[in-house]
Design an enzyme around this catalytic site. Structure first.
Site, PDB file in Angstrom:
ATOM      1  N   ASP A   9     101.199  54.521  64.477  1.00  0.00           N
ATOM      2  CA  ASP A   9     102.211  55.459  63.705  1.00  0.00           C
ATOM      3  C   ASP A   9     101.630  55.848  62.715  1.00  0.00           C
ATOM      4  O   ASP A   9     101.180  55.463  61.445  1.00  0.00           O
ATOM      5  CB  ASP A   9     103.279  54.068  63.162  1.00  0.00           C
ATOM      6  CG  ASP A   9     104.376  54.982  62.663  1.00  0.00           C
ATOM      7  OD1 ASP A   9     104.399  55.975  62.278  1.00  0.00           O
ATOM      8  OD2 ASP A   9     105.438  54.000  62.340  1.00  0.00           O
ATOM      9  N   ILE A  10     101.748  57.234  62.815  1.00  0.00           N
ATOM     10  CA  ILE A  10     101.247  58.361  61.868  1.00  0.00           C
ATOM     11  C   ILE A  10     101.605  57.958  60.246  1.00  0.00           C
ATOM     12  O   ILE A  10     100.859  58.291  59.273  1.00  0.00           O
ATOM     13  CB  ILE A  10     101.490  59.914  62.260  1.00  0.00           C
ATOM     14  CG1 ILE A  10     100.244  60.755  61.466  1.00  0.00           C
ATOM     15  CG2 ILE A  10     102.752  60.082  61.981  1.00  0.00           C
ATOM     16  CD1 ILE A  10     100.133  61.960  62.177  1.00  0.00           C
ATOM     17  N   ASN A  23     110.911  70.692  63.568  1.00  0.00           N
ATOM     18  CA  ASN A  23     111.604  71.684  64.221  1.00  0.00           C
ATOM     19  C   ASN A  23     111.725  73.049  63.234  1.00  0.00           C
ATOM     20  O   ASN A  23     111.718  72.659  62.092  1.00  0.00           O
ATOM     21  CB  ASN A  23     113.108  71.476  64.938  1.00  0.00           C
ATOM     22  CG  ASN A  23     113.903  70.853  63.936  1.00  0.00           C
ATOM     23  OD1 ASN A  23     114.413  71.704  63.017  1.00  0.00           O
ATOM     24  ND2 ASN A  23     114.261  69.545  64.094  1.00  0.00           N
ATOM     25  N   GLY A  31     111.825  61.769  67.272  1.00  0.00           N
ATOM     26  CA  GLY A  31     110.259  61.343  67.242  1.00  0.00           C
ATOM     27  C   GLY A  31     109.769  61.345  66.171  1.00  0.00           C
ATOM     28  O   GLY A  31     110.233  60.654  65.142  1.00  0.00           O
ATOM     29  N   VAL A  32     108.339  61.779  66.099  1.00  0.00           N
ATOM     30  CA  VAL A  32     107.695  61.824  64.548  1.00  0.00           C
ATOM     31  C   VAL A  32     108.263  62.404  63.442  1.00  0.00           C
ATOM     32  O   VAL A  32     108.129  61.902  62.562  1.00  0.00           O
ATOM     33  CB  VAL A  32     106.084  62.277  64.948  1.00  0.00           C
ATOM     34  CG1 VAL A  32     106.259  63.938  65.058  1.00  0.00           C
ATOM     35  CG2 VAL A  32     105.174  61.670  64.017  1.00  0.00           C
ATOM     36  N   ASP A  33     109.111  63.214  63.728  1.00  0.00           N
ATOM     37  CA  ASP A  33     109.833  63.750  62.532  1.00  0.00           C
ATOM     38  C   ASP A  33     110.837  62.963  61.918  1.00  0.00           C
ATOM     39  O   ASP A  33     110.853  62.683  60.795  1.00  0.00           O
ATOM     40  CB  ASP A  33     110.462  65.114  63.111  1.00  0.00           C
ATOM     41  CG  ASP A  33     111.172  66.107  62.143  1.00  0.00           C
ATOM     42  OD1 ASP A  33     110.833  65.791  60.785  1.00  0.00           O
ATOM     43  OD2 ASP A  33     111.811  67.099  62.540  1.00  0.00           O
ATOM     44  N   SER A 122     104.067  68.856  69.997  1.00  0.00           N
ATOM     45  CA  SER A 122     104.745  69.154  71.061  1.00  0.00           C
ATOM     46  C   SER A 122     104.853  68.698  72.304  1.00  0.00           C
ATOM     47  O   SER A 122     105.646  68.864  73.272  1.00  0.00           O
ATOM     48  CB  SER A 122     104.508  70.709  71.456  1.00  0.00           C
ATOM     49  OG  SER A 122     104.777  71.818  70.590  1.00  0.00           O
ATOM     50  N   GLY A 124     105.813  65.490  72.967  1.00  0.00           N
ATOM     51  CA  GLY A 124     107.152  64.618  73.204  1.00  0.00           C
ATOM     52  C   GLY A 124     108.471  65.292  73.579  1.00  0.00           C
ATOM     53  O   GLY A 124     108.381  65.838  74.626  1.00  0.00           O
ATOM     54  N   TYR A 126     109.552  68.098  72.834  1.00  0.00           N
ATOM     55  CA  TYR A 126     109.133  69.686  73.349  1.00  0.00           C
ATOM     56  C   TYR A 126     108.482  69.767  74.724  1.00  0.00           C
ATOM     57  O   TYR A 126     108.312  70.901  75.182  1.00  0.00           O
ATOM     58  CB  TYR A 126     108.501  70.333  72.119  1.00  0.00           C
ATOM     59  CG  TYR A 126     109.377  70.878  71.193  1.00  0.00           C
ATOM     60  CD1 TYR A 126     110.910  70.612  71.153  1.00  0.00           C
ATOM     61  CD2 TYR A 126     108.891  71.595  70.110  1.00  0.00           C
ATOM     62  CE1 TYR A 126     111.718  70.859  70.309  1.00  0.00           C
ATOM     63  CE2 TYR A 126     109.798  71.909  68.947  1.00  0.00           C
ATOM     64  CZ  TYR A 126     111.133  71.614  69.054  1.00  0.00           C
ATOM     65  OH  TYR A 126     112.023  72.125  67.960  1.00  0.00           O
TER      66      TYR A 126
HETATM   67  N1  AR6 Z   1     103.149  58.392  65.109  1.00  0.00           N
HETATM   68  C1  AR6 Z   1     102.565  58.960  65.837  1.00  0.00           C
HETATM   69  N2  AR6 Z   1     102.980  59.674  66.919  1.00  0.00           N
HETATM   70  C2  AR6 Z   1     104.347  59.648  67.187  1.00  0.00           C
HETATM   71  C3  AR6 Z   1     105.246  59.176  66.456  1.00  0.00           C
HETATM   72  C4  AR6 Z   1     104.743  58.303  65.279  1.00  0.00           C
HETATM   73  N3  AR6 Z   1     105.421  57.708  64.370  1.00  0.00           N
HETATM   74  N4  AR6 Z   1     106.512  59.264  66.866  1.00  0.00           N
HETATM   75  C5  AR6 Z   1     106.200  59.786  67.824  1.00  0.00           C
HETATM   76  N5  AR6 Z   1     105.102  59.964  68.267  1.00  0.00           N
HETATM   77  P1  AR6 Z   1     107.703  64.543  69.100  1.00  0.00           P
HETATM   78  P2  AR6 Z   1     107.499  67.292  69.524  1.00  0.00           P
HETATM   79  C6  AR6 Z   1     104.310  61.143  69.205  1.00  0.00           C
HETATM   80  O1  AR6 Z   1     108.744  64.404  70.141  1.00  0.00           O
HETATM   81  O2  AR6 Z   1     107.274  67.201  71.035  1.00  0.00           O
HETATM   82  C7  AR6 Z   1     111.711  66.337  66.821  1.00  0.00           C
HETATM   83  O3  AR6 Z   1     113.009  66.139  67.019  1.00  0.00           O
HETATM   84  C8  AR6 Z   1     105.023  61.274  70.555  1.00  0.00           C
HETATM   85  O4  AR6 Z   1     105.082  60.143  71.331  1.00  0.00           O
HETATM   86  O5  AR6 Z   1     107.807  63.713  67.693  1.00  0.00           O
HETATM   87  O6  AR6 Z   1     106.996  68.100  68.893  1.00  0.00           O
HETATM   88  C9  AR6 Z   1     111.512  67.393  66.068  1.00  0.00           C
HETATM   89  O7  AR6 Z   1     112.541  67.732  65.014  1.00  0.00           O
HETATM   90  C10 AR6 Z   1     104.354  62.487  70.947  1.00  0.00           C
HETATM   91  O8  AR6 Z   1     103.379  62.249  71.567  1.00  0.00           O
HETATM   92  O9  AR6 Z   1     107.552  66.007  68.623  1.00  0.00           O
HETATM   93  C11 AR6 Z   1     111.774  68.787  66.988  1.00  0.00           C
HETATM   94  O10 AR6 Z   1     112.917  68.832  67.258  1.00  0.00           O
HETATM   95  C12 AR6 Z   1     104.119  63.327  69.679  1.00  0.00           C
HETATM   96  O11 AR6 Z   1     104.292  62.540  68.731  1.00  0.00           O
HETATM   97  C13 AR6 Z   1     110.951  68.040  68.014  1.00  0.00           C
HETATM   98  O12 AR6 Z   1     111.369  66.698  68.025  1.00  0.00           O
HETATM   99  C14 AR6 Z   1     105.101  64.372  69.485  1.00  0.00           C
HETATM  100  O13 AR6 Z   1     106.375  64.189  70.020  1.00  0.00           O
HETATM  101  C15 AR6 Z   1     109.630  68.148  68.361  1.00  0.00           C
HETATM  102  O14 AR6 Z   1     109.173  67.765  69.509  1.00  0.00           O
END
Ligand code: AR6
Length: 173
Positions: A9-10, A23, A31-33, A122, A124, A126
């Protein structure tokens, strides 16, 4: 070796800066955000909200990055970047994704960070296919490290073994 792969977990990483896959509003999301805002606490959202809008509702256009403090995180800085939404590959996705890595590293340099962690931007919500996104991430980070003398430690934080395996494979090439 300055590039590391961590299956983690980052938000738990003890690095100078973590990158958020945000976003364009920079007002949080899933997600990570969502995880970063949750771990950092409400001060992060307050700081994001105070960043100037470049057009209504947009604080960070796709492909760009903005920096804030880390608030409740171990990281001193959060570098928010907005990756492209995957539309099949013909909508400039690769160039925009590469720009996310370059812009994040440029801001990290300005903040004099010695260590930085990236999620798979991107890949997850996206929808960017990891097997296409990871080579771009690795290429941009390697290119940047190759042209800067600063000894920066770069961590790719992977959620899950499958993603870590893709990074390992690409880094080995
Ligand atoms: N630590 C590390 N990696 C993670 C974590 C974490 N805690 N949580 C998720 N991931 P995403 P995107 C991974 O969806 O595709 C948000 O709603 C996840 O498994 O977080 O860029 C924003 O506000 C994937 O491999 O980001 C935007 O609206 C990677 O992080 C949108 O999602 C990215 O997944 C951005 O989508």
């Amino acid at each position: 070796m300055p590039i590391e792969i961590h299956q983690t977990d980052i938000t738990t990483l003890d690095v100078d800066a973590i990158v958020n896959a945000a976003n364009e509003s920079l007002l949080g999301g899933g997600g990570v955000d969502g995880a970063i805002h949750c771990a950092a606490g409400p001060g992060l959202l307050d700081e994001c909200r105070a960043l100037p809008q470049v057009r209504p509702g947009v604080r960070c256009p796709t492909g760009e990055a903005r920096v804030t403090g880390g608030h409740g995180l171990l990281a001193r800085h959060v570098i928010h970047t907005v990756g492209p939404i995957w539309h099949g590959g013909d909508s400039d996705e690769a160039a925009l994704l590469a720009s996310c890595y370059r812009e994040s590293l440029r801001l990290a340099m300005e903040q004099r960070v010695a260590s930085i962690a990236f999620p798979a931007i991107s890949c997850g919500i996206y929808g960017y296919p990891p097997e296409r996104a990871v080579p771009i991430a690795v290429r941009e980070v390697r290119a940047w490290l190759g042209t800067h003398d600063a000894p920066v430690r770069v961590v790719f934080a992977c959620f899950g073994e499958e993603m870590a395996g893709i990074y390992r494979k690409v880094l080995a090439e």
